[in-house]
Design a protein around this motif. Sequence first.
Motif, PDB file in Angstrom:
ATOM      1  N   ALA A   3      14.847   3.507 -10.064  1.00 53.18           N
ATOM      2  CA  ALA A   3      13.513   4.058  -9.797  1.00 53.18           C
ATOM      3  C   ALA A   3      12.864   3.342  -8.608  1.00 53.18           C
ATOM      4  O   ALA A   3      12.222   3.988  -7.765  1.00 53.18           O
ATOM      5  CB  ALA A   3      12.631   3.948 -11.037  1.00 53.18           C
ATOM      6  N   LEU A   4      13.032   2.025  -8.527  1.00 51.65           N
ATOM      7  CA  LEU A   4      12.461   1.269  -7.408  1.00 51.65           C
ATOM      8  C   LEU A   4      13.135   1.655  -6.088  1.00 51.65           C
ATOM      9  O   LEU A   4      12.476   1.731  -5.049  1.00 51.65           O
ATOM     10  CB  LEU A   4      12.588  -0.232  -7.650  1.00 51.65           C
ATOM     11  N   THR A   5      14.433   1.884  -6.129  1.00 55.63           N
ATOM     12  CA  THR A   5      15.146   2.308  -4.923  1.00 55.63           C
ATOM     13  C   THR A   5      14.605   3.645  -4.440  1.00 55.63           C
ATOM     14  O   THR A   5      14.323   3.825  -3.243  1.00 55.63           O
ATOM     15  CB  THR A   5      16.662   2.405  -5.200  1.00 55.63           C
ATOM     16  N   ASN A   6      14.448   4.598  -5.356  1.00 50.74           N
ATOM     17  CA  ASN A   6      13.895   5.910  -5.001  1.00 50.74           C
ATOM     18  C   ASN A   6      12.465   5.785  -4.483  1.00 50.74           C
ATOM     19  O   ASN A   6      12.077   6.466  -3.536  1.00 50.74           O
ATOM     20  CB  ASN A   6      13.948   6.855  -6.193  1.00 50.74           C
ATOM     21  N   LEU A   7      11.690   4.915  -5.126  1.00 52.95           N
ATOM     22  CA  LEU A   7      10.304   4.715  -4.711  1.00 52.95           C
ATOM     23  C   LEU A   7      10.255   4.119  -3.302  1.00 52.95           C
ATOM     24  O   LEU A   7       9.431   4.530  -2.484  1.00 52.95           O
ATOM     25  CB  LEU A   7       9.597   3.798  -5.713  1.00 52.95           C
ATOM     26  N   ASP A  37       9.723   4.283 -16.296  1.00 48.82           N
ATOM     27  CA  ASP A  37      10.895   4.384 -17.167  1.00 48.82           C
ATOM     28  C   ASP A  37      11.872   3.245 -16.878  1.00 48.82           C
ATOM     29  O   ASP A  37      12.238   3.013 -15.729  1.00 48.82           O
ATOM     30  CB  ASP A  37      11.612   5.723 -16.974  1.00 48.82           C
ATOM     31  N   GLY A  38      12.271   2.542 -17.914  1.00 51.49           N
ATOM     32  CA  GLY A  38      13.209   1.441 -17.772  1.00 51.49           C
ATOM     33  C   GLY A  38      12.563   0.120 -17.415  1.00 51.49           C
ATOM     34  O   GLY A  38      13.232  -0.898 -17.320  1.00 51.49           O
ATOM     35  N   TYR A  39      11.227   0.107 -17.240  1.00 47.91           N
ATOM     36  CA  TYR A  39      10.530  -1.128 -16.884  1.00 47.91           C
ATOM     37  C   TYR A  39      10.442  -2.055 -18.085  1.00 47.91           C
ATOM     38  O   TYR A  39      10.053  -1.659 -19.171  1.00 47.91           O
ATOM     39  CB  TYR A  39       9.111  -0.811 -16.394  1.00 47.91           C
ATOM     40  N   SER A  40      10.792  -3.285 -17.882  1.00 44.08           N
ATOM     41  CA  SER A  40      10.593  -4.341 -18.863  1.00 44.08           C
ATOM     42  C   SER A  40      10.508  -5.627 -18.079  1.00 44.08           C
ATOM     43  O   SER A  40      11.479  -6.038 -17.450  1.00 44.08           O
ATOM     44  CB  SER A  40      11.744  -4.405 -19.869  1.00 44.08           C
ATOM     45  N   GLN A  41       9.361  -6.238 -18.081  1.00 44.33           N
ATOM     46  CA  GLN A  41       9.148  -7.407 -17.253  1.00 44.33           C
ATOM     47  C   GLN A  41      10.086  -8.535 -17.644  1.00 44.33           C
ATOM     48  O   GLN A  41      10.234  -8.864 -18.809  1.00 44.33           O
ATOM     49  CB  GLN A  41       7.707  -7.871 -17.364  1.00 44.33           C
ATOM     50  N   GLY A  42      10.717  -9.123 -16.660  1.00 39.75           N
ATOM     51  CA  GLY A  42      11.624 -10.234 -16.891  1.00 39.75           C
ATOM     52  C   GLY A  42      13.051  -9.807 -17.183  1.00 39.75           C
ATOM     53  O   GLY A  42      13.979 -10.578 -17.014  1.00 39.75           O
ATOM     54  N   THR A  70       0.829  -1.199   0.000  1.00 43.22           N
ATOM     55  CA  THR A  70       0.000   0.000   0.000  1.00 43.22           C
ATOM     56  C   THR A  70       0.869   1.257   0.000  1.00 43.22           C
ATOM     57  O   THR A  70       0.601   2.204  -0.744  1.00 43.22           O
ATOM     58  CB  THR A  70      -0.938   0.006   1.228  1.00 43.22           C
ATOM     59  N   SER A  71       1.929   1.258   0.816  1.00 45.08           N
ATOM     60  CA  SER A  71       2.838   2.409   0.858  1.00 45.08           C
ATOM     61  C   SER A  71       3.521   2.616  -0.487  1.00 45.08           C
ATOM     62  O   SER A  71       3.641   3.743  -0.978  1.00 45.08           O
ATOM     63  CB  SER A  71       3.915   2.206   1.937  1.00 45.08           C
ATOM     64  N   CYS A  72       3.968   1.523  -1.098  1.00 43.67           N
ATOM     65  CA  CYS A  72       4.646   1.617  -2.394  1.00 43.67           C
ATOM     66  C   CYS A  72       3.692   2.109  -3.480  1.00 43.67           C
ATOM     67  O   CYS A  72       4.058   2.947  -4.307  1.00 43.67           O
ATOM     68  CB  CYS A  72       5.237   0.260  -2.783  1.00 43.67           C
ATOM     69  N   SER A  73       2.474   1.583  -3.472  1.00 43.47           N
ATOM     70  CA  SER A  73       1.484   1.987  -4.477  1.00 43.47           C
ATOM     71  C   SER A  73       1.153   3.467  -4.344  1.00 43.47           C
ATOM     72  O   SER A  73       1.067   4.187  -5.347  1.00 43.47           O
ATOM     73  CB  SER A  73       0.219   1.142  -4.345  1.00 43.47           C
ATOM     74  N   GLY A  90      10.268  -3.177  -4.816  1.00 41.22           N
ATOM     75  CA  GLY A  90      10.563  -4.138  -5.875  1.00 41.22           C
ATOM     76  C   GLY A  90       9.788  -5.432  -5.722  1.00 41.22           C
ATOM     77  O   GLY A  90       9.558  -6.150  -6.701  1.00 41.22           O
ATOM     78  N   ALA A  91       9.345  -5.728  -4.514  1.00 39.77           N
ATOM     79  CA  ALA A  91       8.569  -6.945  -4.265  1.00 39.77           C
ATOM     80  C   ALA A  91       7.086  -6.761  -4.594  1.00 39.77           C
ATOM     81  O   ALA A  91       6.321  -7.716  -4.515  1.00 39.77           O
ATOM     82  CB  ALA A  91       8.724  -7.355  -2.802  1.00 39.77           C
ATOM     83  N   HIS A  92       6.702  -5.545  -4.965  1.00 43.00           N
ATOM     84  CA  HIS A  92       5.280  -5.244  -5.182  1.00 43.00           C
ATOM     85  C   HIS A  92       5.027  -4.591  -6.539  1.00 43.00           C
ATOM     86  O   HIS A  92       4.141  -3.746  -6.665  1.00 43.00           O
ATOM     87  CB  HIS A  92       4.777  -4.339  -4.053  1.00 43.00           C
ATOM     88  N   VAL A  93       5.775  -4.991  -7.540  1.00 43.89           N
ATOM     89  CA  VAL A  93       5.638  -4.364  -8.861  1.00 43.89           C
ATOM     90  C   VAL A  93       4.240  -4.552  -9.427  1.00 43.89           C
ATOM     91  O   VAL A  93       3.674  -3.635 -10.026  1.00 43.89           O
ATOM     92  CB  VAL A  93       6.725  -4.879  -9.833  1.00 43.89           C
ATOM     93  N   GLY A  94       3.641  -5.715  -9.214  1.00 41.86           N
ATOM     94  CA  GLY A  94       2.273  -5.925  -9.684  1.00 41.86           C
ATOM     95  C   GLY A  94       1.305  -4.931  -9.070  1.00 41.86           C
ATOM     96  O   GLY A  94       0.407  -4.419  -9.742  1.00 41.86           O
ATOM     97  N   CYS A  95       1.505  -4.634  -7.806  1.00 44.13           N
ATOM     98  CA  CYS A  95       0.654  -3.662  -7.115  1.00 44.13           C
ATOM     99  C   CYS A  95       0.846  -2.262  -7.706  1.00 44.13           C
ATOM    100  O   CYS A  95      -0.121  -1.509  -7.859  1.00 44.13           O
ATOM    101  CB  CYS A  95       0.973  -3.650  -5.628  1.00 44.13           C
ATOM    102  N   LEU A  96       2.096  -1.945  -8.049  1.00 39.34           N
ATOM    103  CA  LEU A  96       2.378  -0.644  -8.664  1.00 39.34           C
ATOM    104  C   LEU A  96       1.660  -0.540  -9.998  1.00 39.34           C
ATOM    105  O   LEU A  96       1.087   0.499 -10.336  1.00 39.34           O
ATOM    106  CB  LEU A  96       3.879  -0.457  -8.868  1.00 39.34           C
ATOM    107  N   ARG A  97       1.711  -1.620 -10.781  1.00 39.75           N
ATOM    108  CA  ARG A  97       1.056  -1.629 -12.089  1.00 39.75           C
ATOM    109  C   ARG A  97      -0.447  -1.425 -11.935  1.00 39.75           C
ATOM    110  O   ARG A  97      -1.053  -0.626 -12.656  1.00 39.75           O
ATOM    111  CB  ARG A  97       1.344  -2.945 -12.809  1.00 39.75           C
TER     112      ARG A  97
END
Length: 169
Positions: free
Chosen positions: A66-70, A52-57, A38-41, A80-87
């Motif tokens: 970007a994930l570190t900053n997020l 930017d720079g996202y490419s699954q796999g 929830t915090s990440c989303s 980084g463990a919640h990328v699906g939630c971000l999407r």
Amino acid sequence: TVFTIAHRAYGAATLSVSARSPGLLQAVTAGCSADAATSCSAAMVASGCEFDGYSQGTPSSMWASALTNLSTDAGGAPCGAHVGCLRAACCDSSLAVLCVAAAQAFGCDAARMVPPNLNGPPDASYDFGAAPASPTETLALYASWVPGSNCQPFLPCAWSKCFGGGGNY
């Protein structure tokens, strides 16, 4: 999964297979009610849903940064463990809306939405569970929806609008 076998003639039969699975948007949102997710989303939406720079796999160093900053913006949560939630949280972002409209404009043609290599090994990190096409081909496919943009992060949003209901296939 349902298998139907129909006898056509001596020595000839047809086999039909149909399957239902959770919808793609439902699949990527598993675990999104946890505090860290929830915090990440919330941080992702507040930052404008930039992928930017996202490419699954095949994550890039830009996406890792970007994930570190997020994660920092989310109070140290492991985003980084919640990328699906971000999407999923970004389905209402301006680029997601454009990507969904583009998918609907080409008639939700699954061939323009799914570039897996079905002969490859299963890949649980990929949206459809099959090995994706080459990273270059995959990015080219999703960039063709909205020229100059990567619509891959918003595929679950588009799939949900195109194929609503209880499953993907």
